[in-house]
Design an enzyme around this catalytic site. Structure first.
Site, PDB file in Angstrom:
ATOM      1  N   LYS A  74      51.552 -34.655 -24.615  1.00 58.65           N
ATOM      2  CA  LYS A  74      52.297 -33.404 -24.426  1.00 58.65           C
ATOM      3  C   LYS A  74      51.483 -32.244 -24.988  1.00 58.65           C
ATOM      4  CE  LYS A  74      57.046 -31.693 -25.293  1.00 58.65           C
ATOM      5  NZ  LYS A  74      58.337 -32.028 -25.958  1.00 58.65           N
ATOM      6  N   SER A 149      62.328 -31.621 -23.019  1.00 56.87           N
ATOM      7  CA  SER A 149      61.208 -30.787 -22.679  1.00 56.87           C
ATOM      8  C   SER A 149      59.933 -31.563 -22.338  1.00 56.87           C
ATOM      9  CB  SER A 149      60.897 -29.843 -23.841  1.00 56.87           C
ATOM     10  OG  SER A 149      60.501 -30.584 -24.976  1.00 56.87           O
ATOM     11  N   SER A 173      64.154 -34.381 -26.377  1.00 54.57           N
ATOM     12  CA  SER A 173      63.083 -34.086 -25.419  1.00 54.57           C
ATOM     13  C   SER A 173      62.234 -35.260 -24.976  1.00 54.57           C
ATOM     14  CB  SER A 173      62.171 -33.000 -25.964  1.00 54.57           C
ATOM     15  OG  SER A 173      62.770 -31.766 -25.703  1.00 54.57           O
TER      16      SER A 173
END
Ligand code: GLN
Length: 457
Positions: A74, A149, A173
Protein backbone atom coordinates in the site's frame (compact mmCIF):
# COMPACT_ATOMS: atom_id res chain seq x y z
CA UNK A 1 -1.85 -24.13 -5.54
CA UNK A 2 -1.81 -22.19 -2.29
CA UNK A 3 0.99 -19.90 -1.13
CA UNK A 4 2.59 -22.50 1.12
CA UNK A 5 2.70 -25.01 -1.74
CA UNK A 6 4.18 -22.33 -3.96
CA UNK A 7 7.03 -21.65 -1.51
CA UNK A 8 7.80 -25.40 -1.56
CA UNK A 9 7.84 -25.52 -5.36
CA UNK A 10 10.16 -22.53 -5.47
CA UNK A 11 12.49 -24.05 -2.91
CA UNK A 12 12.62 -27.33 -4.85
CA UNK A 13 13.26 -25.53 -8.12
CA UNK A 14 10.00 -26.83 -9.59
CA UNK A 15 8.84 -23.26 -10.07
CA UNK A 16 11.32 -20.65 -11.23
CA UNK A 17 11.21 -17.39 -9.29
CA UNK A 18 11.56 -15.52 -12.59
CA UNK A 19 8.45 -17.28 -13.92
CA UNK A 20 6.48 -16.40 -10.83
CA UNK A 21 7.38 -12.74 -11.26
CA UNK A 22 6.84 -12.71 -15.03
CA UNK A 23 3.41 -14.25 -14.66
CA UNK A 24 2.37 -11.37 -12.38
CA UNK A 25 3.95 -8.79 -14.68
CA UNK A 26 1.86 -10.18 -17.57
CA UNK A 27 -1.36 -9.91 -15.57
CA UNK A 28 -0.51 -6.41 -14.37
CA UNK A 29 0.34 -5.31 -17.92
CA UNK A 30 -2.92 -6.70 -19.16
CA UNK A 31 -5.31 -5.57 -16.43
CA UNK A 32 -3.93 -2.77 -14.34
CA UNK A 33 -4.92 0.00 -16.75
CA UNK A 34 -8.55 -0.82 -16.15
CA UNK A 35 -8.42 -2.08 -12.51
CA UNK A 36 -6.00 0.60 -11.23
CA UNK A 37 -4.80 -1.57 -8.33
CA UNK A 38 -1.15 -0.55 -8.68
CA UNK A 39 -0.05 3.09 -8.75
CA UNK A 40 3.54 2.19 -9.54
CA UNK A 41 5.34 -0.98 -10.54
CA UNK A 42 9.01 -1.68 -11.00
CA UNK A 43 9.39 -4.73 -13.23
CA UNK A 44 13.13 -4.42 -13.60
CA UNK A 45 13.71 -4.31 -9.89
CA UNK A 46 11.41 -7.32 -9.37
CA UNK A 47 13.10 -9.34 -12.11
CA UNK A 48 16.56 -8.49 -10.81
CA UNK A 49 15.55 -9.68 -7.36
CA UNK A 50 14.07 -12.82 -8.89
CA UNK A 51 17.37 -13.69 -10.57
CA UNK A 52 19.24 -12.99 -7.34
CA UNK A 53 17.00 -15.35 -5.37
CA UNK A 54 17.02 -17.94 -8.13
CA UNK A 55 20.80 -18.00 -8.03
CA UNK A 56 20.78 -18.44 -4.29
CA UNK A 57 18.49 -21.43 -4.68
CA UNK A 58 20.60 -22.94 -7.46
CA UNK A 59 23.75 -22.49 -5.38
CA UNK A 60 22.06 -24.08 -2.37
CA UNK A 61 22.58 -20.94 -0.31
CA UNK A 62 20.27 -20.24 2.61
CA UNK A 63 17.05 -18.57 1.49
CA UNK A 64 14.42 -16.63 3.45
CA UNK A 65 10.96 -17.88 4.33
CA UNK A 66 9.33 -15.57 1.75
CA UNK A 67 11.70 -16.60 -1.03
CA UNK A 68 10.30 -15.70 -4.43
CA UNK A 69 6.88 -14.53 -3.23
CA UNK A 70 5.69 -11.34 -4.87
CA UNK A 71 4.34 -8.46 -2.76
CA UNK A 72 2.26 -5.38 -3.47
CA UNK A 73 2.58 -2.66 -0.83
CA UNK A 74 0.00 0.00 0.00
CA UNK A 75 1.39 3.37 -1.02
CA UNK A 76 1.32 4.75 2.52
CA UNK A 77 4.17 2.51 3.72
CA UNK A 78 7.76 3.60 3.12
CA UNK A 79 9.68 1.57 0.56
CA UNK A 80 12.99 2.94 -0.61
CA UNK A 81 12.93 4.34 -4.15
CA UNK A 82 9.18 3.96 -4.66
CA UNK A 83 6.70 6.84 -4.65
CA UNK A 84 4.99 6.98 -1.26
CA UNK A 85 2.19 9.30 -2.29
CA UNK A 86 -0.54 8.00 0.05
CA UNK A 87 -2.61 8.61 -3.11
CA UNK A 88 -2.51 12.34 -2.39
CA UNK A 89 -1.30 15.20 -4.54
CA UNK A 90 0.38 16.42 -1.33
CA UNK A 91 3.05 13.72 -1.66
CA UNK A 92 2.94 13.03 -5.40
CA UNK A 93 6.68 13.60 -5.67
CA UNK A 94 7.73 11.99 -2.40
CA UNK A 95 10.13 9.12 -2.97
CA UNK A 96 10.70 6.77 -0.05
CA UNK A 97 14.19 7.32 1.33
CA UNK A 98 14.13 4.32 3.68
CA UNK A 99 12.37 0.99 4.24
CA UNK A 100 9.70 0.65 6.91
CA UNK A 101 10.53 -2.05 9.47
CA UNK A 102 8.14 -4.52 7.82
CA UNK A 103 9.64 -3.82 4.40
CA UNK A 104 13.11 -4.55 5.72
CA UNK A 105 11.79 -7.87 6.98
CA UNK A 106 10.13 -8.76 3.69
CA UNK A 107 13.35 -8.03 1.84
CA UNK A 108 15.51 -9.89 4.35
CA UNK A 109 13.30 -12.94 3.92
CA UNK A 110 13.65 -12.77 0.11
CA UNK A 111 10.16 -11.48 -0.63
CA UNK A 112 9.98 -9.46 -3.87
CA UNK A 113 8.29 -6.08 -3.93
CA UNK A 114 6.73 -5.42 -7.29
CA UNK A 115 5.01 -2.12 -6.65
CA UNK A 116 2.79 0.23 -4.68
CA UNK A 117 -0.97 -0.17 -4.45
CA UNK A 118 -3.79 2.36 -4.58
CA UNK A 119 -5.74 3.64 -1.57
CA UNK A 120 -8.10 6.35 -0.45
CA UNK A 121 -6.18 9.58 0.02
CA UNK A 122 -4.15 9.12 3.25
CA UNK A 123 -6.17 5.94 3.88
CA UNK A 124 -9.15 8.08 4.89
CA UNK A 125 -12.07 6.31 3.26
CA UNK A 126 -13.92 3.08 2.56
CA UNK A 127 -14.07 2.97 -1.23
CA UNK A 128 -10.69 3.99 -2.73
CA UNK A 129 -12.61 6.60 -4.74
CA UNK A 130 -10.83 9.45 -2.98
CA UNK A 131 -7.45 8.48 -4.42
CA UNK A 132 -5.85 11.37 -6.31
CA UNK A 133 -5.07 8.77 -8.99
CA UNK A 134 -8.65 7.59 -9.46
CA UNK A 135 -10.70 4.73 -8.03
CA UNK A 136 -9.67 1.08 -8.04
CA UNK A 137 -12.21 -1.19 -9.73
CA UNK A 138 -13.39 -4.34 -8.02
CA UNK A 139 -12.17 -7.29 -10.15
CA UNK A 140 -14.77 -9.57 -8.55
CA UNK A 141 -17.72 -7.22 -9.03
CA UNK A 142 -17.19 -5.08 -12.13
CA UNK A 143 -18.35 -1.43 -11.92
CA UNK A 144 -18.40 -1.59 -8.10
CA UNK A 145 -15.98 -0.07 -5.63
CA UNK A 146 -13.16 -2.26 -4.41
CA UNK A 147 -13.77 -1.03 -0.88
CA UNK A 148 -11.13 0.80 1.05
CA UNK A 149 -8.97 2.18 2.00
CA UNK A 150 -6.62 -0.64 0.93
CA UNK A 151 -8.66 -1.14 -2.26
CA UNK A 152 -5.58 -1.44 -4.46
CA UNK A 153 -4.14 -4.21 -2.27
CA UNK A 154 -7.40 -6.18 -2.23
CA UNK A 155 -7.97 -5.79 -5.97
CA UNK A 156 -4.37 -6.82 -6.71
CA UNK A 157 -5.00 -10.05 -4.80
CA UNK A 158 -8.44 -10.65 -6.31
CA UNK A 159 -7.03 -10.15 -9.81
CA UNK A 160 -3.98 -12.34 -9.03
CA UNK A 161 -1.43 -9.58 -9.62
CA UNK A 162 0.74 -10.66 -6.65
CA UNK A 163 0.98 -13.36 -3.97
CA UNK A 164 0.54 -11.23 -0.88
CA UNK A 165 -0.47 -7.59 -0.54
CA UNK A 166 0.15 -5.40 2.46
CA UNK A 167 -2.47 -2.96 3.70
CA UNK A 168 -3.12 -0.79 6.70
CA UNK A 169 -6.24 -0.93 8.83
CA UNK A 170 -7.35 1.95 11.04
CA UNK A 171 -11.07 1.26 11.05
CA UNK A 172 -11.42 -1.62 8.62
CA UNK A 173 -9.22 -0.71 5.67
CA UNK A 174 -7.85 -4.22 5.23
CA UNK A 175 -11.03 -6.13 6.04
CA UNK A 176 -13.51 -3.95 4.17
CA UNK A 177 -11.87 -4.24 0.72
CA UNK A 178 -11.07 -7.91 1.41
CA UNK A 179 -14.78 -8.46 1.97
CA UNK A 180 -15.86 -6.55 -1.16
CA UNK A 181 -13.23 -8.21 -3.39
CA UNK A 182 -13.69 -11.73 -2.01
CA UNK A 183 -10.19 -12.26 -0.60
CA UNK A 184 -8.76 -12.75 2.89
CA UNK A 185 -7.61 -9.74 4.88
CA UNK A 186 -6.17 -9.74 8.38
CA UNK A 187 -5.72 -6.97 10.93
CA UNK A 188 -3.42 -8.29 13.66
CA UNK A 189 -3.63 -7.37 17.37
CA UNK A 190 -2.68 -3.73 17.92
CA UNK A 191 1.07 -3.54 18.46
CA UNK A 192 1.73 -6.92 16.88
CA UNK A 193 3.15 -5.49 13.66
CA UNK A 194 5.49 -2.51 13.68
CA UNK A 195 3.98 0.74 12.39
CA UNK A 196 7.37 2.33 11.90
CA UNK A 197 7.43 3.71 8.36
CA UNK A 198 3.63 3.78 7.96
CA UNK A 199 2.16 7.24 7.30
CA UNK A 200 -0.19 7.71 10.26
CA UNK A 201 -3.89 8.10 9.76
CA UNK A 202 -4.74 7.68 13.43
CA UNK A 203 -1.87 6.23 15.35
CA UNK A 204 -3.76 4.70 18.26
CA UNK A 205 -5.87 2.73 15.77
CA UNK A 206 -3.53 2.01 12.82
CA UNK A 207 -2.26 -1.48 12.20
CA UNK A 208 -0.49 -3.05 9.21
CA UNK A 209 -1.56 -6.47 7.93
CA UNK A 210 -1.67 -8.86 4.96
CA UNK A 211 -4.18 -9.78 2.25
CA UNK A 212 -4.01 -13.02 0.28
CA UNK A 213 -6.14 -15.53 -1.58
CA UNK A 214 -5.62 -18.28 0.98
CA UNK A 215 -5.00 -18.70 4.68
CA UNK A 216 -1.47 -20.04 4.23
CA UNK A 217 -0.51 -16.72 2.61
CA UNK A 218 -1.86 -14.89 5.63
CA UNK A 219 -0.08 -17.25 8.06
CA UNK A 220 3.26 -16.95 6.25
CA UNK A 221 2.95 -13.17 6.19
CA UNK A 222 2.05 -12.95 9.89
CA UNK A 223 4.98 -15.17 10.83
CA UNK A 224 7.22 -12.53 9.30
CA UNK A 225 5.38 -9.32 10.08
CA UNK A 226 4.65 -9.85 13.78
CA UNK A 227 7.73 -8.92 15.74
CA UNK A 228 8.81 -6.54 18.47
CA UNK A 229 10.25 -3.30 17.10
CA UNK A 230 12.09 -0.93 19.43
CA UNK A 231 11.44 1.84 16.86
CA UNK A 232 7.68 1.68 17.46
CA UNK A 233 6.74 2.70 21.00
CA UNK A 234 3.46 0.73 20.84
CA UNK A 235 5.13 -2.48 19.68
CA UNK A 236 4.28 -5.62 21.68
CA UNK A 237 6.88 -7.94 23.16
CA UNK A 238 5.05 -11.04 22.11
CA UNK A 239 6.35 -14.52 21.63
CA UNK A 240 3.87 -15.17 18.83
CA UNK A 241 3.09 -18.72 17.70
CA UNK A 242 3.93 -20.15 14.29
CA UNK A 243 0.71 -19.35 12.46
CA UNK A 244 1.30 -22.10 9.91
CA UNK A 245 0.81 -24.65 12.70
CA UNK A 246 -2.91 -23.97 12.25
CA UNK A 247 -2.86 -25.20 8.66
CA UNK A 248 -4.24 -28.68 9.25
CA UNK A 249 -7.15 -27.56 11.41
CA UNK A 250 -10.12 -29.49 10.14
CA UNK A 251 -12.63 -29.04 12.90
CA UNK A 252 -13.56 -26.46 15.52
CA UNK A 253 -14.53 -28.89 18.28
CA UNK A 254 -14.26 -27.39 21.75
CA UNK A 255 -14.51 -23.81 20.43
CA UNK A 256 -17.26 -21.54 21.64
CA UNK A 257 -18.12 -18.93 19.03
CA UNK A 258 -20.53 -16.02 19.32
CA UNK A 259 -22.74 -14.24 16.86
CA UNK A 260 -23.98 -10.82 17.92
CA UNK A 261 -27.66 -9.96 17.74
CA UNK A 262 -27.05 -6.27 16.97
CA UNK A 263 -24.53 -6.99 14.20
CA UNK A 264 -27.13 -9.14 12.50
CA UNK A 265 -29.96 -6.60 12.88
CA UNK A 266 -27.85 -3.93 11.28
CA UNK A 267 -26.70 -5.91 8.25
CA UNK A 268 -28.38 -6.09 4.86
CA UNK A 269 -30.74 -9.07 4.51
CA UNK A 270 -28.85 -10.51 1.54
CA UNK A 271 -25.63 -10.39 3.52
CA UNK A 272 -27.25 -12.05 6.53
CA UNK A 273 -28.40 -14.99 4.41
CA UNK A 274 -24.82 -15.68 3.40
CA UNK A 275 -23.41 -15.12 6.89
CA UNK A 276 -26.01 -17.46 8.42
CA UNK A 277 -24.76 -20.13 6.05
CA UNK A 278 -21.18 -19.67 7.27
CA UNK A 279 -22.36 -19.84 10.86
CA UNK A 280 -24.02 -23.21 10.11
CA UNK A 281 -20.81 -24.45 8.49
CA UNK A 282 -18.86 -23.46 11.58
CA UNK A 283 -21.38 -25.27 13.74
CA UNK A 284 -21.03 -28.34 11.52
CA UNK A 285 -17.29 -28.16 12.12
CA UNK A 286 -18.01 -28.82 15.78
CA UNK A 287 -18.06 -25.34 17.33
CA UNK A 288 -20.67 -24.38 19.90
CA UNK A 289 -22.50 -21.28 18.63
CA UNK A 290 -24.05 -18.81 21.07
CA UNK A 291 -25.80 -15.50 20.44
CA UNK A 292 -24.60 -12.55 22.51
CA UNK A 293 -25.44 -8.84 22.67
CA UNK A 294 -23.21 -5.84 22.10
CA UNK A 295 -24.90 -2.82 23.57
CA UNK A 296 -22.81 0.07 22.32
CA UNK A 297 -23.12 -0.20 18.57
CA UNK A 298 -24.48 3.35 18.35
CA UNK A 299 -21.32 4.67 20.00
CA UNK A 300 -18.78 3.01 17.74
CA UNK A 301 -18.80 5.35 14.73
CA UNK A 302 -18.91 8.68 16.63
CA UNK A 303 -16.14 7.45 18.94
CA UNK A 304 -14.01 6.23 16.06
CA UNK A 305 -14.37 9.33 13.91
CA UNK A 306 -13.74 11.80 16.74
CA UNK A 307 -10.49 10.05 17.61
CA UNK A 308 -9.58 9.69 13.95
CA UNK A 309 -10.13 13.42 13.24
CA UNK A 310 -8.02 14.57 16.18
CA UNK A 311 -5.14 12.16 15.58
CA UNK A 312 -5.17 12.74 11.83
CA UNK A 313 -5.14 16.51 12.27
CA UNK A 314 -2.08 16.18 14.45
CA UNK A 315 -0.37 13.73 12.06
CA UNK A 316 -0.84 16.08 9.11
CA UNK A 317 0.84 19.11 10.70
CA UNK A 318 4.13 18.02 9.15
CA UNK A 319 2.69 18.42 5.64
CA UNK A 320 3.09 22.17 5.75
CA UNK A 321 4.85 22.38 2.39
CA UNK A 322 8.30 22.85 3.86
CA UNK A 323 9.76 19.38 4.19
CA UNK A 324 7.31 17.13 2.33
CA UNK A 325 5.57 18.09 -0.90
CA UNK A 326 2.75 20.59 -0.86
CA UNK A 327 0.87 22.11 2.03
CA UNK A 328 -1.83 19.50 2.54
CA UNK A 329 -4.75 21.93 2.88
CA UNK A 330 -3.84 23.53 -0.45
CA UNK A 331 -4.12 20.38 -2.52
CA UNK A 332 -6.01 17.64 -0.67
CA UNK A 333 -9.45 16.26 -1.45
CA UNK A 334 -12.72 16.90 0.28
CA UNK A 335 -12.65 14.09 2.87
CA UNK A 336 -9.10 14.76 4.00
CA UNK A 337 -9.90 18.45 4.36
CA UNK A 338 -13.04 17.66 6.34
CA UNK A 339 -10.99 15.58 8.80
CA UNK A 340 -8.32 18.25 9.17
CA UNK A 341 -10.91 20.96 9.80
CA UNK A 342 -12.92 18.85 12.22
CA UNK A 343 -9.77 17.68 14.00
CA UNK A 344 -8.52 21.22 14.38
CA UNK A 345 -11.88 22.36 15.74
CA UNK A 346 -12.26 19.48 18.20
CA UNK A 347 -8.67 19.85 19.39
CA UNK A 348 -9.23 23.39 20.61
CA UNK A 349 -8.68 23.45 24.33
CA UNK A 350 -12.16 24.67 25.17
CA UNK A 351 -13.79 21.72 23.39
CA UNK A 352 -11.57 18.89 24.54
CA UNK A 353 -13.83 17.96 27.47
CA UNK A 354 -16.82 18.04 25.19
CA UNK A 355 -15.58 15.85 22.37
CA UNK A 356 -12.18 14.19 22.61
CA UNK A 357 -12.35 13.22 26.28
CA UNK A 358 -15.87 11.92 25.77
CA UNK A 359 -14.63 9.84 22.87
CA UNK A 360 -11.89 8.35 25.03
CA UNK A 361 -14.45 7.50 27.72
CA UNK A 362 -16.69 5.87 25.15
CA UNK A 363 -13.70 3.92 23.84
CA UNK A 364 -13.21 2.48 27.35
CA UNK A 365 -16.86 1.49 27.53
CA UNK A 366 -16.60 -0.30 24.20
CA UNK A 367 -13.41 -2.02 25.31
CA UNK A 368 -15.00 -3.24 28.54
CA UNK A 369 -18.01 -4.53 26.66
CA UNK A 370 -15.81 -6.47 24.24
CA UNK A 371 -13.67 -7.87 27.06
CA UNK A 372 -16.83 -9.02 28.79
CA UNK A 373 -18.00 -10.85 25.67
CA UNK A 374 -14.65 -12.60 25.31
CA UNK A 375 -14.79 -13.85 28.91
CA UNK A 376 -17.05 -16.51 27.64
CA UNK A 377 -16.17 -17.22 24.00
CA UNK A 378 -13.15 -17.85 21.77
CA UNK A 379 -14.33 -15.95 18.72
CA UNK A 380 -16.96 -13.48 17.58
CA UNK A 381 -18.22 -13.85 14.03
CA UNK A 382 -20.55 -11.86 11.76
CA UNK A 383 -20.57 -9.83 8.59
CA UNK A 384 -17.47 -7.74 7.91
CA UNK A 385 -19.38 -4.96 6.19
CA UNK A 386 -23.13 -4.44 6.72
CA UNK A 387 -23.91 -3.45 3.11
CA UNK A 388 -22.86 -4.38 -0.41
CA UNK A 389 -20.38 -2.17 -2.31
CA UNK A 390 -21.91 0.67 -4.35
CA UNK A 391 -21.23 1.42 -8.00
CA UNK A 392 -18.16 3.56 -8.62
CA UNK A 393 -19.21 7.17 -8.94
CA UNK A 394 -22.49 6.89 -6.96
CA UNK A 395 -22.65 9.98 -4.78
CA UNK A 396 -22.67 9.07 -1.06
CA UNK A 397 -23.06 11.47 1.86
CA UNK A 398 -20.15 11.30 4.34
CA UNK A 399 -22.37 9.52 6.87
CA UNK A 400 -23.36 6.90 4.31
CA UNK A 401 -19.70 6.27 3.57
CA UNK A 402 -18.87 6.04 7.28
CA UNK A 403 -21.70 3.53 7.73
CA UNK A 404 -19.62 0.91 5.91
CA UNK A 405 -17.27 0.90 8.91
CA UNK A 406 -19.63 0.25 11.80
CA UNK A 407 -18.67 -3.40 12.27
CA UNK A 408 -14.96 -3.06 11.60
CA UNK A 409 -14.00 -0.07 13.79
CA UNK A 410 -14.68 -2.07 16.96
CA UNK A 411 -11.49 -4.10 16.51
CA UNK A 412 -9.42 -0.93 16.12
CA UNK A 413 -10.99 0.84 19.08
CA UNK A 414 -10.30 -2.18 21.27
CA UNK A 415 -7.02 -3.42 19.76
CA UNK A 416 -8.32 -6.93 19.07
CA UNK A 417 -7.30 -8.92 15.98
CA UNK A 418 -9.83 -9.43 13.21
CA UNK A 419 -9.87 -11.06 9.81
CA UNK A 420 -12.26 -11.25 6.90
CA UNK A 421 -12.69 -14.33 4.72
CA UNK A 422 -15.05 -14.78 1.78
CA UNK A 423 -18.36 -16.27 2.94
CA UNK A 424 -20.19 -16.32 -0.39
CA UNK A 425 -21.68 -14.09 -3.05
CA UNK A 426 -24.87 -12.13 -3.48
CA UNK A 427 -25.63 -11.83 -7.21
CA UNK A 428 -21.94 -12.27 -7.93
CA UNK A 429 -20.84 -9.70 -5.33
CA UNK A 430 -18.53 -11.19 -2.66
CA UNK A 431 -19.53 -11.05 1.02
CA UNK A 432 -16.98 -11.39 3.83
CA UNK A 433 -17.27 -13.12 7.18
CA UNK A 434 -15.48 -11.25 9.96
CA UNK A 435 -13.79 -13.34 12.66
CA UNK A 436 -12.50 -11.60 15.81
CA UNK A 437 -10.71 -12.79 18.93
CA UNK A 438 -9.07 -11.50 22.09
CA UNK A 439 -5.81 -9.52 21.82
CA UNK A 440 -2.91 -11.82 20.92
CA UNK A 441 -5.23 -14.69 20.11
CA UNK A 442 -4.79 -14.06 16.38
CA UNK A 443 -3.96 -17.76 16.05
CA UNK A 444 -7.56 -18.74 16.83
CA UNK A 445 -8.76 -16.69 13.87
CA UNK A 446 -6.30 -18.49 11.63
CA UNK A 447 -7.56 -21.83 12.94
CA UNK A 448 -11.13 -20.91 12.01
CA UNK A 449 -10.04 -19.70 8.55
CA UNK A 450 -8.07 -22.86 7.85
CA UNK A 451 -10.94 -25.03 9.10
CA UNK A 452 -13.36 -23.29 6.73
CA UNK A 453 -10.92 -23.57 3.86
CA UNK A 454 -10.03 -27.22 4.53
CA UNK A 455 -13.69 -28.21 4.79
CA UNK A 456 -14.44 -26.56 1.45
CA UNK A 457 -12.09 -28.78 -0.54
N1 GLN B 1 -13.06 3.88 6.53
C1 GLN B 1 -12.37 4.22 7.73
C2 GLN B 1 -11.98 5.67 7.70
O1 GLN B 1 -12.24 6.30 6.71
C3 GLN B 1 -11.19 3.34 7.94
C4 GLN B 1 -9.97 3.74 7.21
C5 GLN B 1 -8.81 2.84 7.47
O2 GLN B 1 -8.94 1.81 8.11
N2 GLN B 1 -7.65 3.29 7.04
O3 GLN B 1 -11.45 6.21 8.61
Amino acid sequence: MNILEKTELIKNQELKVEDNVENFIDIINKNNKSINAFLEINNNYALEKATEISNKIKNKEKIGSLAGLVFGIKANINVEDFTISAASKTLENYIGSYDATIIKKIKEEDGIIIGMTNLDEFAAGSSTESSYYGATKNPSAPKRISGGSSGGSAAAIADKMCDIAIGSDTGGSIRNPASHCGVIGFKPSYGGVSRQGLLDLSMSLDQIGPLSNDSSGIAIALNNLIDYDPHDCTSLKWDAPNFLDAKNTDDLKGKKIATIKQFHELSDEKINGIIDNSVSKIEDLGAEIVELEFNYLDLTLPTYYLINYVEFFSATRKYDGRKYGYKIEDVCGEEVLRRINMGSYISQQEFSGKYYKKALQARSLIKNEINKLFNDVDLIIGSTVPKLPHKIGDKLEPMEMYAYDVLTVIANLTGIPAGSIKAGESNGIPVGLQIQSKPQEDYKILEAMFALENSAV
